[in-house]
Motif scaffolding. Structure first.
Motif, PDB file in Angstrom:
ATOM      1  N   LEU A  64      21.339  -3.221 -64.544  1.00  0.00           N
ATOM      2  CA  LEU A  64      21.003  -1.685 -64.577  1.00  0.00           C
ATOM      3  C   LEU A  64      19.831  -1.691 -63.437  1.00  0.00           C
ATOM      4  N   LEU A  65      18.767  -2.420 -63.432  1.00  0.00           N
ATOM      5  CA  LEU A  65      17.690  -2.408 -62.779  1.00  0.00           C
ATOM      6  C   LEU A  65      18.031  -3.080 -61.257  1.00  0.00           C
ATOM      7  N   GLY A  66      19.156  -3.670 -61.019  1.00  0.00           N
ATOM      8  CA  GLY A  66      19.397  -4.206 -59.771  1.00  0.00           C
ATOM      9  C   GLY A  66      18.594  -5.329 -59.299  1.00  0.00           C
ATOM     10  N   VAL A  67      18.411  -6.345 -60.542  1.00  0.00           N
ATOM     11  CA  VAL A  67      17.675  -7.446 -60.282  1.00  0.00           C
ATOM     12  C   VAL A  67      18.329  -8.687 -60.650  1.00  0.00           C
ATOM     13  N   SER A  68      18.002 -10.027 -60.259  1.00  0.00           N
ATOM     14  CA  SER A  68      18.753 -10.807 -60.749  1.00  0.00           C
ATOM     15  C   SER A  68      18.312 -11.329 -62.194  1.00  0.00           C
ATOM     16  N   ALA A  69      19.228 -11.784 -63.130  1.00  0.00           N
ATOM     17  CA  ALA A  69      19.071 -11.919 -64.539  1.00  0.00           C
ATOM     18  C   ALA A  69      18.187 -13.418 -64.453  1.00  0.00           C
ATOM     19  N   ASN A  70      18.260 -14.187 -63.615  1.00  0.00           N
ATOM     20  CA  ASN A  70      17.553 -15.494 -63.483  1.00  0.00           C
ATOM     21  C   ASN A  70      16.083 -15.052 -63.456  1.00  0.00           C
ATOM     22  N   SER A  71      15.615 -14.135 -62.790  1.00  0.00           N
ATOM     23  CA  SER A  71      14.328 -13.698 -62.347  1.00  0.00           C
ATOM     24  C   SER A  71      13.578 -12.551 -63.174  1.00  0.00           C
ATOM     25  N   PHE A  72      14.559 -12.388 -64.177  1.00  0.00           N
ATOM     26  CA  PHE A  72      13.879 -11.366 -65.213  1.00  0.00           C
ATOM     27  C   PHE A  72      14.024 -11.754 -66.599  1.00  0.00           C
ATOM     28  N   SER A  73      13.001 -11.107 -67.296  1.00  0.00           N
ATOM     29  CA  SER A  73      13.008 -11.382 -68.835  1.00  0.00           C
ATOM     30  C   SER A  73      12.529 -10.296 -69.481  1.00  0.00           C
ATOM     31  N   CYS A  74      12.935 -10.097 -70.575  1.00  0.00           N
ATOM     32  CA  CYS A  74      12.506  -8.624 -71.376  1.00  0.00           C
ATOM     33  C   CYS A  74      11.205  -9.056 -71.980  1.00  0.00           C
ATOM     34  N   PRO A  75      10.094  -8.358 -71.896  1.00  0.00           N
ATOM     35  CA  PRO A  75       8.826  -8.591 -72.739  1.00  0.00           C
ATOM     36  C   PRO A  75       9.060  -8.130 -74.129  1.00  0.00           C
ATOM     37  N   PRO A  76       8.263  -8.428 -75.114  1.00  0.00           N
ATOM     38  CA  PRO A  76       8.071  -7.997 -76.267  1.00  0.00           C
ATOM     39  C   PRO A  76       7.943  -6.623 -76.525  1.00  0.00           C
ATOM     40  N   LEU A  77       8.089  -6.171 -77.716  1.00  0.00           N
ATOM     41  CA  LEU A  77       7.764  -4.651 -77.836  1.00  0.00           C
ATOM     42  C   LEU A  77       6.127  -4.442 -77.824  1.00  0.00           C
ATOM     43  N   PRO A  78       5.606  -3.406 -77.416  1.00  0.00           N
ATOM     44  CA  PRO A  78       4.261  -3.356 -77.092  1.00  0.00           C
ATOM     45  C   PRO A  78       3.798  -2.956 -78.373  1.00  0.00           C
ATOM     46  N   ASN A  79       2.401  -3.335 -78.898  1.00  0.00           N
ATOM     47  CA  ASN A  79       1.820  -2.939 -80.132  1.00  0.00           C
ATOM     48  C   ASN A  79       1.098  -1.501 -79.998  1.00  0.00           C
ATOM     49  N   ASP A  80       1.361  -0.931 -78.988  1.00  0.00           N
ATOM     50  CA  ASP A  80       0.841   0.397 -79.061  1.00  0.00           C
ATOM     51  C   ASP A  80       1.788   1.455 -78.987  1.00  0.00           C
ATOM     52  N   THR A  81       1.477   2.575 -79.289  1.00  0.00           N
ATOM     53  CA  THR A  81       2.482   3.761 -79.533  1.00  0.00           C
ATOM     54  C   THR A  81       2.349   4.558 -78.337  1.00  0.00           C
ATOM     55  N   LEU A  82       3.337   5.181 -77.610  1.00  0.00           N
ATOM     56  CA  LEU A  82       3.622   5.725 -76.586  1.00  0.00           C
ATOM     57  C   LEU A  82       3.495   7.234 -76.968  1.00  0.00           C
ATOM     58  N   MET A  83       2.646   7.910 -76.331  1.00  0.00           N
ATOM     59  CA  MET A  83       2.494   9.318 -76.554  1.00  0.00           C
ATOM     60  C   MET A  83       2.525  10.168 -75.165  1.00  0.00           C
ATOM     61  N   LEU A  84       3.076  11.063 -75.544  1.00  0.00           N
ATOM     62  CA  LEU A  84       3.433  12.190 -74.292  1.00  0.00           C
ATOM     63  C   LEU A  84       2.310  12.995 -74.059  1.00  0.00           C
ATOM     64  N   SER A  85       2.285  13.241 -72.547  1.00  0.00           N
ATOM     65  CA  SER A  85       1.441  14.408 -72.211  1.00  0.00           C
ATOM     66  C   SER A  85       2.067  15.850 -72.341  1.00  0.00           C
ATOM     67  N   ALA A  86       1.292  16.812 -72.001  1.00  0.00           N
ATOM     68  CA  ALA A  86       1.730  18.060 -72.455  1.00  0.00           C
ATOM     69  C   ALA A  86       2.926  18.456 -71.604  1.00  0.00           C
ATOM     70  N   ASN A  87       3.946  19.114 -72.287  1.00  0.00           N
ATOM     71  CA  ASN A  87       5.656  19.335 -71.717  1.00  0.00           C
ATOM     72  C   ASN A  87       5.302  20.143 -70.606  1.00  0.00           C
ATOM     73  N   SER A  88       6.329  19.895 -69.421  1.00  0.00           N
ATOM     74  CA  SER A  88       6.140  20.701 -68.324  1.00  0.00           C
ATOM     75  C   SER A  88       7.017  21.736 -68.589  1.00  0.00           C
ATOM     76  N   ASP A  89       7.283  22.636 -67.495  1.00  0.00           N
ATOM     77  CA  ASP A  89       8.178  23.905 -67.722  1.00  0.00           C
ATOM     78  C   ASP A  89       9.477  23.524 -68.100  1.00  0.00           C
ATOM     79  N   VAL A  90      10.056  24.290 -68.886  1.00  0.00           N
ATOM     80  CA  VAL A  90      11.466  23.978 -69.418  1.00  0.00           C
ATOM     81  C   VAL A  90      12.437  24.097 -68.144  1.00  0.00           C
ATOM     82  N   ASP A  91      12.319  24.769 -66.980  1.00  0.00           N
ATOM     83  CA  ASP A  91      12.961  24.728 -66.060  1.00  0.00           C
ATOM     84  C   ASP A  91      13.071  23.349 -65.210  1.00  0.00           C
ATOM     85  N   ASP A  92      12.170  22.578 -65.807  1.00  0.00           N
ATOM     86  CA  ASP A  92      12.308  21.056 -64.848  1.00  0.00           C
ATOM     87  C   ASP A  92      13.321  20.172 -65.487  1.00  0.00           C
TER      88      ASP A  92
END
Length: 343
Positions: free
Chosen positions: A135-163
């Protein structure tokens, strides 16, 4: 159908010439056609943005699946190590006759269970990494999944609904329908045309020879059932496209509500699971110490171990759901600016 000097009623014998015809003014026919073409091009671009959004959502989903599997593999590797230590200690107690031989079998079964889970997630990690690399268009040999981050992802203010890509595409489709409706209505307007001809005739009758002719005329569409039918069809499509915009906005609200439900419930569950994990670690440490000191039973230690494994795996699963829902909501609302904060 021959125009100009060649079609003159005063011509006699053979004639040859050139005829030029052009529209001087069509009362918006050409401009409405250009507008409709531009709106169709914009709709195609918005359709491409929807495809881009779907690919990003898929990549986001696969990324957090991969990080979750990586974290589960690491967790079960640690739990396998802990179980192996317990098994070795239990075997020594069995050999010295301090504990029943059943303890040896139970401890081995616990270690086998942990090794099975570790091997399962290790194999899934390989396959998930390969899929994500594609999916990322890279070689599987040169790529490894990182572990889950210990931080929580927070969203910024939502943009216009038309976006939102789906709403933007629906709005673009509505503009296309309105432009095509205007284009069909313009077909009922008159046209001012000019005709010019030049050439030569072998002879004429009743009139002297002329080597050119020119004229301006107005074309009125007096009776055109086809155009009227196209207008009614365009009106129906325009009305349907307006309904599609409203439906997509409602669908956006529903999807945001679903993501908010996952985010809110995951945060609450994560808070309680954090407390459970802290208690599970204490219980496991006490049970392990008591068993190694010949003060506790293997049953207590196995229960504490199972409770620790449950709390760790559930907290990782909840964190993955929270991160994935937060990222999916950001993409849905075109809010790409996100930041991480400590829980």
């Amino acid at each position: 159908g021959v125009e100009g000097l060649m079609g003159s009623p005063f011509r006699s014998e053979a004639a040859a010439g050139l005829v030029a015809e052009g529209t001087i003014y069509d009362f918006g026919r050409t401009s409405s056609g250009v507008t409709a073409a531009k709106e169709e091009a914009e709709y195609s671009q918005q359709n491409t943005q929807v495809t881009v959004y779907e690919v990003k959502q898929l990549a986001l989903q696969k990324f957090y699946e991969c990080t979750f599997i990586r974290t589960q593999r690491d967790t079960w590797a640690q739990l396998t190590h802990e179980s192996d230590v317990i098994t070795k200690e239990a075997q020594e107690f069995v050999q010295t006759g301090q504990h029943s031989v059943v303890d040896g079998y139970l401890s081995k079964a616990q270690t086998e269970e942990a090794q099975t889970a570790h091997a399962f997630f290790a194999q899934r990690l390989k396959e998930s990494t390969s899929e994500l690399a594609i999916l990322l268009g890279v070689s599987a040999n040169s790529f490894s999944c990182p572990p889950l981050p210990n931080d929580t992802l927070m969203l910024s203010a939502n943009s216009d609904v038309d976006d939102n890509p789906f709403v933007a595409r629906a709005i673009a489709g509505s503009k296309v329908a309105q432009a095509k409706l205007a284009q069909q209505k313009a077909n009922l307007y008159p046209q001012i045309v000019a005709v010019a001809s030049t050439g030569m005739m072998q002879d004429t009758h009743l009139e002297p020879k002329q080597n050119y002719s020119a004229g301006i005329g107005v074309v009125f569409p007096l009776f055109d059932l086809h155009t009227n039918a196209q207008i009614h069809r365009a009106q129906a499509l325009a009305s349907a496209s307006d309904e599609e915009v409203a439906a997509q906005k409602q669908n956006l609200d529903e999807m945001n509500a679903q993501y908010d439900e996952i985010i809110t419930s995951s945060k609450i569950r994560l808070r309680y699971l954090t407390n459970e994990l802290a208690l599970a670690k204490k219980a496991y440490a006490v049970a392990r110490q008591r068993y190694f000191a010949l003060q506790g039973t293997l049953i207590d230690l196995r229960d504490a171990y199972a409770n620790l494994a449950r709390a760790q795996t559930q907290i990782e699963s909840t964190r993955a759901s929270l991160l994935q829902a937060s990222g999916a909501k950001a993409l849905l609302n075109a809010s790409y600016k996100v930041h991480l904060v400590l829980p």
